[in-house]
Motif scaffolding. Sequence first.
Motif, PDB file in Angstrom:
ATOM      1  N   THR A 162      47.622  19.450  -8.932  1.00 33.95           N
ATOM      2  CA  THR A 162      47.598  19.516 -10.381  1.00 33.95           C
ATOM      3  C   THR A 162      46.387  18.769 -10.918  1.00 33.95           C
ATOM      4  OG1 THR A 162      48.866  17.496 -10.704  1.00 33.95           O
ATOM      5  CG2 THR A 162      50.122  19.545 -10.427  1.00 33.95           C
ATOM      6  N   GLN A 163      46.037  19.075 -12.170  1.00 33.84           N
ATOM      7  CA  GLN A 163      44.915  18.379 -12.803  1.00 33.84           C
ATOM      8  C   GLN A 163      45.195  16.880 -12.873  1.00 33.84           C
ATOM      9  OE1 GLN A 163      41.942  19.634 -13.854  1.00 33.84           O
ATOM     10  NE2 GLN A 163      41.366  17.506 -14.233  1.00 33.84           N
ATOM     11  N   LEU A 164      46.443  16.528 -13.124  1.00 32.05           N
ATOM     12  CA  LEU A 164      46.802  15.114 -13.196  1.00 32.05           C
ATOM     13  C   LEU A 164      46.551  14.419 -11.866  1.00 32.05           C
ATOM     14  CD1 LEU A 164      48.052  12.732 -14.667  1.00 32.05           C
ATOM     15  CD2 LEU A 164      50.300  13.589 -14.043  1.00 32.05           C
ATOM     16  N   GLU A 165      46.953  15.041 -10.776  1.00 33.72           N
ATOM     17  CA  GLU A 165      46.725  14.466  -9.454  1.00 33.72           C
ATOM     18  C   GLU A 165      45.240  14.350  -9.154  1.00 33.72           C
ATOM     19  OE1 GLU A 165      48.913  17.332  -7.301  1.00 33.72           O
ATOM     20  OE2 GLU A 165      50.823  16.265  -7.428  1.00 33.72           O
ATOM     21  N   LEU A 166      44.494  15.373  -9.557  1.00 33.62           N
ATOM     22  CA  LEU A 166      43.047  15.359  -9.359  1.00 33.62           C
ATOM     23  C   LEU A 166      42.403  14.223 -10.134  1.00 33.62           C
ATOM     24  CD1 LEU A 166      40.415  16.607  -8.346  1.00 33.62           C
ATOM     25  CD2 LEU A 166      40.502  18.191 -10.275  1.00 33.62           C
ATOM     26  N   ASP A 167      42.815  14.047 -11.400  1.00 36.63           N
ATOM     27  CA  ASP A 167      42.262  12.965 -12.211  1.00 36.63           C
ATOM     28  C   ASP A 167      42.565  11.608 -11.598  1.00 36.63           C
ATOM     29  OD1 ASP A 167      41.210  14.709 -14.056  1.00 36.63           O
ATOM     30  OD2 ASP A 167      42.957  14.644 -15.378  1.00 36.63           O
ATOM     31  N   ARG A 168      43.777  11.442 -11.111  1.00 30.85           N
ATOM     32  CA  ARG A 168      44.145  10.170 -10.496  1.00 30.85           C
ATOM     33  C   ARG A 168      43.306   9.890  -9.250  1.00 30.85           C
ATOM     34  NH1 ARG A 168      50.741  10.542 -11.083  1.00 30.85           N
ATOM     35  NH2 ARG A 168      50.913   9.409 -13.056  1.00 30.85           N
ATOM     36  N   ARG A 169      43.076  10.948  -8.465  1.00 30.65           N
ATOM     37  CA  ARG A 169      42.280  10.764  -7.245  1.00 30.65           C
ATOM     38  C   ARG A 169      40.837  10.406  -7.593  1.00 30.65           C
ATOM     39  NH1 ARG A 169      39.733  14.486  -3.952  1.00 30.65           N
ATOM     40  NH2 ARG A 169      40.728  16.254  -4.974  1.00 30.65           N
ATOM     41  N   MET A 170      40.275  11.095  -8.584  1.00 33.12           N
ATOM     42  CA  MET A 170      38.909  10.789  -9.007  1.00 33.12           C
ATOM     43  C   MET A 170      38.816   9.359  -9.544  1.00 33.12           C
ATOM     44  SD  MET A 170      37.915  14.381 -10.881  1.00 33.12           S
ATOM     45  CE  MET A 170      36.315  13.790 -11.407  1.00 33.12           C
ATOM     46  N   LEU A 171      39.862   8.940 -10.255  1.00 33.97           N
ATOM     47  CA  LEU A 171      39.876   7.589 -10.799  1.00 33.97           C
ATOM     48  C   LEU A 171      39.895   6.562  -9.664  1.00 33.97           C
ATOM     49  CD1 LEU A 171      41.868   6.413 -13.865  1.00 33.97           C
ATOM     50  CD2 LEU A 171      42.021   5.092 -11.764  1.00 33.97           C
ATOM     51  N   ARG A 172      40.728   6.801  -8.643  1.00 35.28           N
ATOM     52  CA  ARG A 172      40.798   5.867  -7.516  1.00 35.28           C
ATOM     53  C   ARG A 172      39.452   5.754  -6.799  1.00 35.28           C
ATOM     54  NH1 ARG A 172      45.950   8.324  -6.674  1.00 35.28           N
ATOM     55  NH2 ARG A 172      45.046   9.707  -5.092  1.00 35.28           N
ATOM     56  N   VAL A 173      38.772   6.882  -6.657  1.00 42.86           N
ATOM     57  CA  VAL A 173      37.458   6.880  -5.999  1.00 42.86           C
ATOM     58  C   VAL A 173      36.457   6.043  -6.802  1.00 42.86           C
ATOM     59  CG1 VAL A 173      35.470   8.312  -5.381  1.00 42.86           C
ATOM     60  CG2 VAL A 173      37.785   9.076  -4.814  1.00 42.86           C
ATOM     61  N   ARG A 174      36.470   6.236  -8.126  1.00 41.16           N
ATOM     62  CA  ARG A 174      35.532   5.492  -8.970  1.00 41.16           C
ATOM     63  C   ARG A 174      35.842   3.998  -8.964  1.00 41.16           C
ATOM     64  NH1 ARG A 174      30.554   4.675 -10.273  1.00 41.16           N
ATOM     65  NH2 ARG A 174      30.264   3.860 -12.381  1.00 41.16           N
ATOM     66  N   VAL A 175      37.123   3.640  -8.996  1.00 44.58           N
ATOM     67  CA  VAL A 175      37.509   2.230  -8.950  1.00 44.58           C
ATOM     68  C   VAL A 175      37.018   1.590  -7.650  1.00 44.58           C
ATOM     69  CG1 VAL A 175      39.482   0.663  -8.699  1.00 44.58           C
ATOM     70  CG2 VAL A 175      39.463   2.368 -10.520  1.00 44.58           C
ATOM     71  N   LYS A 176      37.171   2.306  -6.548  1.00 38.66           N
ATOM     72  CA  LYS A 176      36.706   1.784  -5.262  1.00 38.66           C
ATOM     73  C   LYS A 176      35.191   1.565  -5.282  1.00 38.66           C
ATOM     74  CE  LYS A 176      36.612   2.812  -0.314  1.00 38.66           C
ATOM     75  NZ  LYS A 176      36.949   3.804   0.751  1.00 38.66           N
ATOM     76  N   GLN A 177      34.453   2.534  -5.851  1.00 37.24           N
ATOM     77  CA  GLN A 177      32.998   2.397  -5.937  1.00 37.24           C
ATOM     78  C   GLN A 177      32.600   1.178  -6.770  1.00 37.24           C
ATOM     79  OE1 GLN A 177      31.937   6.176  -7.644  1.00 37.24           O
ATOM     80  NE2 GLN A 177      31.760   7.214  -5.649  1.00 37.24           N
ATOM     81  N   LEU A 178      33.277   0.996  -7.900  1.00 37.47           N
ATOM     82  CA  LEU A 178      32.962  -0.132  -8.776  1.00 37.47           C
ATOM     83  C   LEU A 178      33.243  -1.457  -8.081  1.00 37.47           C
ATOM     84  CD1 LEU A 178      34.397   1.219 -12.149  1.00 37.47           C
ATOM     85  CD2 LEU A 178      31.980   0.858 -11.602  1.00 37.47           C
ATOM     86  N   ARG A 179      34.365  -1.540  -7.375  1.00 36.66           N
ATOM     87  CA  ARG A 179      34.694  -2.780  -6.670  1.00 36.66           C
ATOM     88  C   ARG A 179      33.645  -3.111  -5.615  1.00 36.66           C
ATOM     89  NH1 ARG A 179      39.450  -5.069  -7.697  1.00 36.66           N
ATOM     90  NH2 ARG A 179      41.105  -3.876  -8.720  1.00 36.66           N
ATOM     91  N   GLU A 180      33.169  -2.085  -4.910  1.00 32.72           N
ATOM     92  CA  GLU A 180      32.146  -2.311  -3.878  1.00 32.72           C
ATOM     93  C   GLU A 180      30.844  -2.805  -4.496  1.00 32.72           C
ATOM     94  OE1 GLU A 180      31.975   1.460  -1.952  1.00 32.72           O
ATOM     95  OE2 GLU A 180      33.726   1.086  -0.664  1.00 32.72           O
ATOM     96  N   LYS A 181      30.448  -2.211  -5.631  1.00 33.59           N
ATOM     97  CA  LYS A 181      29.218  -2.647  -6.301  1.00 33.59           C
ATOM     98  C   LYS A 181      29.332  -4.077  -6.799  1.00 33.59           C
ATOM     99  CE  LYS A 181      27.737   1.961  -7.809  1.00 33.59           C
ATOM    100  NZ  LYS A 181      27.466   2.853  -8.977  1.00 33.59           N
ATOM    101  N   LEU A 182      30.503  -4.421  -7.346  1.00 31.69           N
ATOM    102  CA  LEU A 182      30.704  -5.771  -7.859  1.00 31.69           C
ATOM    103  C   LEU A 182      30.741  -6.797  -6.728  1.00 31.69           C
ATOM    104  CD1 LEU A 182      33.272  -5.055 -10.694  1.00 31.69           C
ATOM    105  CD2 LEU A 182      30.951  -5.925 -10.971  1.00 31.69           C
ATOM    106  N   LEU A 183      31.271  -6.397  -5.575  1.00 35.08           N
ATOM    107  CA  LEU A 183      31.270  -7.307  -4.428  1.00 35.08           C
ATOM    108  C   LEU A 183      29.844  -7.616  -3.971  1.00 35.08           C
ATOM    109  CD1 LEU A 183      34.261  -6.037  -2.229  1.00 35.08           C
ATOM    110  CD2 LEU A 183      34.022  -8.275  -3.330  1.00 35.08           C
ATOM    111  N   LYS A 184      28.962  -6.610  -4.018  1.00 35.28           N
ATOM    112  CA  LYS A 184      27.551  -6.832  -3.655  1.00 35.28           C
ATOM    113  C   LYS A 184      26.891  -7.785  -4.647  1.00 35.28           C
ATOM    114  CE  LYS A 184      26.800  -2.375  -1.335  1.00 35.28           C
ATOM    115  NZ  LYS A 184      26.036  -1.093  -1.359  1.00 35.28           N
ATOM    116  N   LEU A 185      27.169  -7.580  -5.929  1.00 39.58           N
ATOM    117  CA  LEU A 185      26.596  -8.473  -6.936  1.00 39.58           C
ATOM    118  C   LEU A 185      27.143  -9.887  -6.779  1.00 39.58           C
ATOM    119  CD1 LEU A 185      26.735  -6.100 -10.029  1.00 39.58           C
ATOM    120  CD2 LEU A 185      24.676  -6.910  -8.865  1.00 39.58           C
ATOM    121  N   LYS A 186      28.423 -10.003  -6.417  1.00 37.12           N
ATOM    122  CA  LYS A 186      29.018 -11.312  -6.181  1.00 37.12           C
ATOM    123  C   LYS A 186      28.337 -12.012  -5.013  1.00 37.12           C
ATOM    124  CE  LYS A 186      33.487 -13.506  -5.203  1.00 37.12           C
ATOM    125  NZ  LYS A 186      34.947 -13.277  -4.999  1.00 37.12           N
ATOM    126  N   ALA A 187      28.025 -11.249  -3.967  1.00 36.02           N
ATOM    127  CA  ALA A 187      27.336 -11.822  -2.809  1.00 36.02           C
ATOM    128  C   ALA A 187      25.945 -12.315  -3.201  1.00 36.02           C
ATOM    129  CB  ALA A 187      27.238 -10.789  -1.693  1.00 36.02           C
TER     130      ALA A 187
END
Length: 378
Positions: A162-187
Motif C-alpha cells: 500500500t501507499q502507506l506502507e511505501l511511505d513508511r518504508r521511505m521514511l525509515r530509509v531517510r531517518v537512517k540516512q540522517l542518523r548516519e550523517k549526524l554520526l559523522k558530524l558528531k565524530a
Amino acid sequence: MKDLFERPSGGDAAILVSVDFGENDYQESLEELRQLSLSAGLAVLGKVEGKRSVPDAKLFIGSGKADELAQMMQATESHVAVFNHDLTPSQQRNLERLLQARVVDRTGLILDIFSQRAQTHEGKLQVELAQLEHLSTRLVRGWTHLERQKGGIGVRGGPGETQLELDRRMLRVRVKQLREKLLKLKAQRGMQRRARKRSNVMTVSLVGYTNAGKSTIFNRLTKANIYAADQLFATLDTTTHKIYIEGCGSVVLSDTVGFIKHLPHALVEAFGATLEEAVQADLLLHIVDTASTNRDEQIAQVNKVLHEIGASEVPQILVYNQIDRVGLEPAIGRDEYGRITSLHVSAKTGEGLDFLRAAMAEHYQYVQKQSTEESAFI
C-alpha cells in the motif's frame, strides 16, 4: 509525501487552545504558547480554554469545547488551531476533520519554528530528523490514495504494497540516512574537541532558557554578529568562537540552542550532537532572565535537560542577565569555599561582563591548580 509542517493556504491567523489539568504553571505555559506562535509567524486572534481532569480520547478538549473552537475559528476566519499540548495522531485527525482547518500541537509548533531557524547543514539535518520522527506516528491519515498498488520495484514498492506502507518504508530509509550523517558530524566535532584539549584550551558553553539573552552575551564577549531578538528560539544553531581572556588565554565559547519546558524528546535526541558542546564543555554559563517571573522554574527546566543529556556534572555558573530591567547592580556571588557561583550582569548595557570574564579566568586557574595538585599526588 505531504509536508506535515507546511503553512496552510489561505492565511496564518491562529486560535490558541489550552486545557488546565491542574498544573501550577498553567498561565505561564499559555503565555509561552502565545510567544511560540508569534515566533512561528502566526497571528494569534483568540484563545479557547477549558478545565478537565483527563483529555478526551477522541477530541482532547471534548465535543463542547471543540464546537466552541470551530465557531471562534469561523468568526475570526482563522485557519490554524494551536494546541498547548501534545495530541495523539487520532485526536489530531479527528479535530482537523471537525474544524476543516489545520491543527498543530505543541511539539509540531516547536518543530516548525526550528525548521524556520536552522541555518547550518547540521542544524537542518537535525530538524529534518526530528520532523520525520514526529511524522512517523501520523502517517495514518485520510488519504485517498491508500488503495493497494500493483507490484513493482524500487520506489513503487513490493507486490501489493500500500501507499502507506511505501511511505513508511521511505521514511525509515531517510531517518537512517540522517542518523548516519549526524554520526559523522558528531565524530568530526569529537576530533575538534580532542584537538582543543591537547592545546589546553578551555571550552565554555552558554546554556539557558530560550530568550534569556545568551546570544546577546555571546555577541558582547566575542564581538560576533549572530542574530539576537526578543523572541523564543531566535537562534538555533550552535555558534563557536575563540576569544582571549586575561588570566587563562584562549577560550572556545559556544552559544547553544535555548531550552524550553516540555521540550520534545525527539528534539533532545536529534540535537544531541549540538547539545554535546554543553556535555563536553569545561564550564557552563547558565544564563537566566532576571526579570522573568518564573525564573526559578526555568532554571530547574534547564537543569533537567542538562541532566537528560549527561551534562549535569559539568561545573556551572549562574549568570543573572537583564539586571537593567529590574534595577539591580552588577554583583558576584560566591560559595563557602570562595568560588564564584553566580553573577548579575546586563548584556544590553555591558555592565558586569568584566565579572564574567574574571569568573572564566578564575575557573581556569582553579582547574589548573587542581590538576597540578593531582599530578603531584600521583
